[in-house]
Design a protein around this motif. Structure first.
Motif, PDB file in Angstrom:
ATOM      1  N   THR A  34       0.715  -1.275  -0.016  1.00 48.78           N
ATOM      2  CA  THR A  34      -0.104   0.073   0.066  1.00 48.78           C
ATOM      3  C   THR A  34       0.916   1.329   0.144  1.00 48.78           C
ATOM      4  O   THR A  34       0.322   2.417   0.067  1.00 48.78           O
ATOM      5  CB  THR A  34      -0.917   0.032   1.350  1.00 48.78           C
ATOM      6  OG1 THR A  34      -0.201   0.056   2.502  1.00 48.78           O
ATOM      7  CG2 THR A  34      -1.846  -1.081   1.318  1.00 48.78           C
TER       8      THR A  34
ATOM      9  N   PRO B 179       2.273   1.773 -11.565  1.00 44.14           N
ATOM     10  CA  PRO B 179       1.453   1.326 -10.729  1.00 44.14           C
ATOM     11  C   PRO B 179       1.752   0.122 -10.159  1.00 44.14           C
ATOM     12  O   PRO B 179       2.524  -0.659 -10.699  1.00 44.14           O
ATOM     13  CB  PRO B 179       0.043   1.281 -11.487  1.00 44.14           C
ATOM     14  CG  PRO B 179       0.532   0.847 -12.729  1.00 44.14           C
ATOM     15  CD  PRO B 179       1.986   1.901 -12.977  1.00 44.14           C
TER      16      PRO B 179
ATOM     17  N   ASP C 230      -2.553  -1.304  -7.271  1.00 48.70           N
ATOM     18  CA  ASP C 230      -2.888  -0.292  -8.161  1.00 48.70           C
ATOM     19  C   ASP C 230      -3.645  -0.780  -9.243  1.00 48.70           C
ATOM     20  O   ASP C 230      -4.721  -0.399  -9.675  1.00 48.70           O
ATOM     21  CB  ASP C 230      -1.781   0.745  -8.517  1.00 48.70           C
ATOM     22  CG  ASP C 230      -1.318   1.461  -7.342  1.00 48.70           C
ATOM     23  OD1 ASP C 230      -1.807   1.770  -6.327  1.00 48.70           O
ATOM     24  OD2 ASP C 230      -0.200   1.847  -7.256  1.00 48.70           O
ATOM     25  N   ARG C 231      -3.116  -1.858  -9.900  1.00 55.25           N
ATOM     26  CA  ARG C 231      -3.540  -2.394 -10.994  1.00 55.25           C
ATOM     27  C   ARG C 231      -4.793  -2.914 -10.805  1.00 55.25           C
ATOM     28  O   ARG C 231      -5.769  -3.171 -11.583  1.00 55.25           O
ATOM     29  CB  ARG C 231      -2.664  -3.365 -11.725  1.00 55.25           C
ATOM     30  CG  ARG C 231      -1.391  -2.550 -12.416  1.00 55.25           C
ATOM     31  CD  ARG C 231      -0.334  -3.641 -12.876  1.00 55.25           C
ATOM     32  NE  ARG C 231       0.963  -3.180 -13.216  1.00 55.25           N
ATOM     33  CZ  ARG C 231       1.012  -2.660 -14.630  1.00 55.25           C
ATOM     34  NH1 ARG C 231       0.036  -2.849 -15.417  1.00 55.25           N
ATOM     35  NH2 ARG C 231       2.134  -2.212 -14.959  1.00 55.25           N
TER      36      ARG C 231
ATOM     37  N   ARG D 205      -4.415   6.037  -3.208  1.00 55.21           N
ATOM     38  CA  ARG D 205      -3.925   5.146  -4.228  1.00 55.21           C
ATOM     39  C   ARG D 205      -4.463   5.783  -5.527  1.00 55.21           C
ATOM     40  O   ARG D 205      -3.616   6.164  -6.239  1.00 55.21           O
ATOM     41  CB  ARG D 205      -4.239   3.873  -4.351  1.00 55.21           C
ATOM     42  CG  ARG D 205      -3.736   2.974  -2.963  1.00 55.21           C
ATOM     43  CD  ARG D 205      -2.354   3.012  -2.647  1.00 55.21           C
ATOM     44  NE  ARG D 205      -1.453   3.052  -3.798  1.00 55.21           N
ATOM     45  CZ  ARG D 205      -0.439   3.462  -4.175  1.00 55.21           C
ATOM     46  NH1 ARG D 205      -0.017   4.266  -3.170  1.00 55.21           N
ATOM     47  NH2 ARG D 205       0.535   3.069  -5.257  1.00 55.21           N
TER      48      ARG D 205
ATOM     49  N   HIS E  86      -2.578   9.321  -5.912  1.00 54.55           N
ATOM     50  CA  HIS E  86      -1.175   8.852  -6.459  1.00 54.55           C
ATOM     51  C   HIS E  86      -1.137   8.563  -7.703  1.00 54.55           C
ATOM     52  O   HIS E  86      -0.395   9.144  -8.566  1.00 54.55           O
ATOM     53  CB  HIS E  86      -0.443   8.009  -5.619  1.00 54.55           C
ATOM     54  CG  HIS E  86       0.720   7.308  -6.275  1.00 54.55           C
ATOM     55  ND1 HIS E  86       1.841   8.061  -6.080  1.00 54.55           N
ATOM     56  CD2 HIS E  86       1.072   6.230  -6.938  1.00 54.55           C
ATOM     57  CE1 HIS E  86       2.594   7.448  -6.796  1.00 54.55           C
ATOM     58  NE2 HIS E  86       2.414   6.347  -7.165  1.00 54.55           N
ATOM     59  N   LEU E  87      -2.397   7.808  -8.266  1.00 58.42           N
ATOM     60  CA  LEU E  87      -2.245   7.455  -9.651  1.00 58.42           C
ATOM     61  C   LEU E  87      -2.639   8.543 -10.456  1.00 58.42           C
ATOM     62  O   LEU E  87      -1.930   8.759 -11.827  1.00 58.42           O
ATOM     63  CB  LEU E  87      -3.477   6.234  -9.990  1.00 58.42           C
ATOM     64  CG  LEU E  87      -2.762   5.086  -9.390  1.00 58.42           C
ATOM     65  CD1 LEU E  87      -4.144   3.826  -9.146  1.00 58.42           C
ATOM     66  CD2 LEU E  87      -1.673   4.383 -10.050  1.00 58.42           C
TER      67      LEU E  87
ATOM     68  N   TRP F 238      -2.264   0.059 -17.693  1.00 59.25           N
ATOM     69  CA  TRP F 238      -1.968  -0.085 -16.255  1.00 59.25           C
ATOM     70  C   TRP F 238      -2.843  -1.139 -15.694  1.00 59.25           C
ATOM     71  O   TRP F 238      -2.807  -1.602 -14.561  1.00 59.25           O
ATOM     72  CB  TRP F 238      -2.245   1.294 -15.863  1.00 59.25           C
ATOM     73  CG  TRP F 238      -1.143   2.263 -15.955  1.00 59.25           C
ATOM     74  CD1 TRP F 238       0.033   1.987 -16.443  1.00 59.25           C
ATOM     75  CD2 TRP F 238      -1.082   3.614 -15.234  1.00 59.25           C
ATOM     76  NE1 TRP F 238       0.925   2.951 -16.454  1.00 59.25           N
ATOM     77  CE2 TRP F 238       0.144   4.026 -15.593  1.00 59.25           C
ATOM     78  CE3 TRP F 238      -1.945   4.382 -14.385  1.00 59.25           C
ATOM     79  CZ2 TRP F 238       0.804   5.382 -15.278  1.00 59.25           C
ATOM     80  CZ3 TRP F 238      -1.200   5.738 -13.989  1.00 59.25           C
ATOM     81  CH2 TRP F 238      -0.194   6.033 -14.486  1.00 59.25           C
TER      82      TRP F 238
END
Length: 330
Positions: free
Chosen positions: A258, A267, A271-272, A301, A304-305, A326
């Protein structure tokens, strides 16, 4: 161990003792195995008949070399299975020809009760030789996805699996973990906004369609043989499949890391998975629940992405994720 070749347990025990004790008598084998002499004689007779044991003129016995003797039995069994498969094709064609003029009662079988539906569900998959296609919707009454023991067996013999998940089913506990496992095993998965029914199709020969609960309170289903109705369900599946969204997940099903290491340019696995599920249409809460993270972690998350992609909205993030792969497995 050798029962698949037709050997009885006593046959295998006698043969294994003879491997390390050649030139033995039946009495010696009986004493060694603590088995009645009559049982040893019967086992030896069968083993000699199969060519696994060599009998000398003075009634002494020696095991034939395994590579030669057992190899021959295995080859015979393979030949027998190939002949059985050829017979299956012939019988299937004869059955189709006979069903051409059959009444509606011969083409449609009504199945009632959880156990009966579950049994038919597994049978339909075992009958497939080329492909299995399914519509998966909640609730899971007869056989939950993680209890579908026929799937790995069919995949192991080269059957192609394609499944369409109802979007709402992705919110069911454990379904994402099962989806990841299926994807890793070679199942092709897509997600549709809404499916009209549950459905299992085995090749173009069989179809199982669960129905509503009967007046007696038991679930029901119909098993369809090759017919115009089955052709219509075949066409329905292919239409839905073409418009459904491919589901591609990475990771093993648990929550991944995390945090992002300094200097990381792409990522994480977590994330994916987040992106794949959001692109499939799940809500934030459903995604967080399925991946075992808190809503706050999910929001962090996503922020951030968006920073990583240089975008300001989720829609822009989704487009960037699709263009750059991604949401696909690494």
């Amino acid at each position: 161990m050798l029962d698949v070749l037709g050997l009885e347990p006593d046959d295998e025990r006698v043969y294994r003792v003879l491997l390390g004790l050649p030139d033995s008598t039946a009495m010696l084998l009986s004493d060694r195995l603590l088995v009645p002499r009559a049982d040893v004689d019967t086992a030896l007779s069968r083993l000699v008949g199969w060519g696994l044991v060599i009998r000398s003129a003075d009634e002494r016995f020696t095991a034939a070399p395994p590579a030669m003797a057992l190899g021959s039995l295995i080859s015979q069994r393979r030949d027998g299975l190939r002949m059985a498969e050829q017979a299956l094709v012939t019988f299937a064609e004869e059955h189709r020809a006979a069903m051409t003029g059959s009444s509606i009662n011969d083409l449609i079988e009504v199945v009632t009760g959880v156990d009966a539906i579950g049994h038919r569900f597994l049978q339909v998959q075992h009958a497939a030789r080329r492909q299995i296609r399914t519509f998966i919707t909640a609730p899971f009454v007869a056989v939950p996805p993680d209890e579908n023991t026929a799937e790995p067996v069919a995949l192991g013999r080269g059957v192609r699996f394609r499944a369409v998940l109802d979007r709402a089913a992705l919110a069911e506990p454990g379904i994402v973990t099962d989806a990841i496992r299926s994807l890793h095993n070679g199942v092709q998965l897509r997600v549709a906004d809404q499916l009209p029914m549950k459905l299992v199709l085995a090749d173009a020969d069989l179809g199982l369609v669960p129905l509503a609960v009967t007046p007696d309170g038991e679930p029901g289903a119909v098993l369809l043989h090759r017919s115009g109705l089955l052709d219509a369900l075949d066409a329905l599946f292919e239409t839905v499949w073409r418009t459904a969204h491919p589901l591609e997940l990475s990771g093993t099903g648990g929550a991944a890391e995390t945090t992002v290491e300094r200097g990381q340019e792409g990522p994480t696995d977590l994330d994916r998975r987040i992106l794949a599920l959001l692109l499939a249409g799940l809500t934030d809460q459903a995604v967080a629940t399925q991946l075992g993270v808190s809503p706050r972690t999910l929001q962090r998350r996503l922020r951030h992405l968006m920073d990583l992609a240089g975008v300001r909205t989720r829609m822009q993030l989704g487009g960037h994720a699709v263009r750059n792969g991604w949401a696909e497995p690494q």
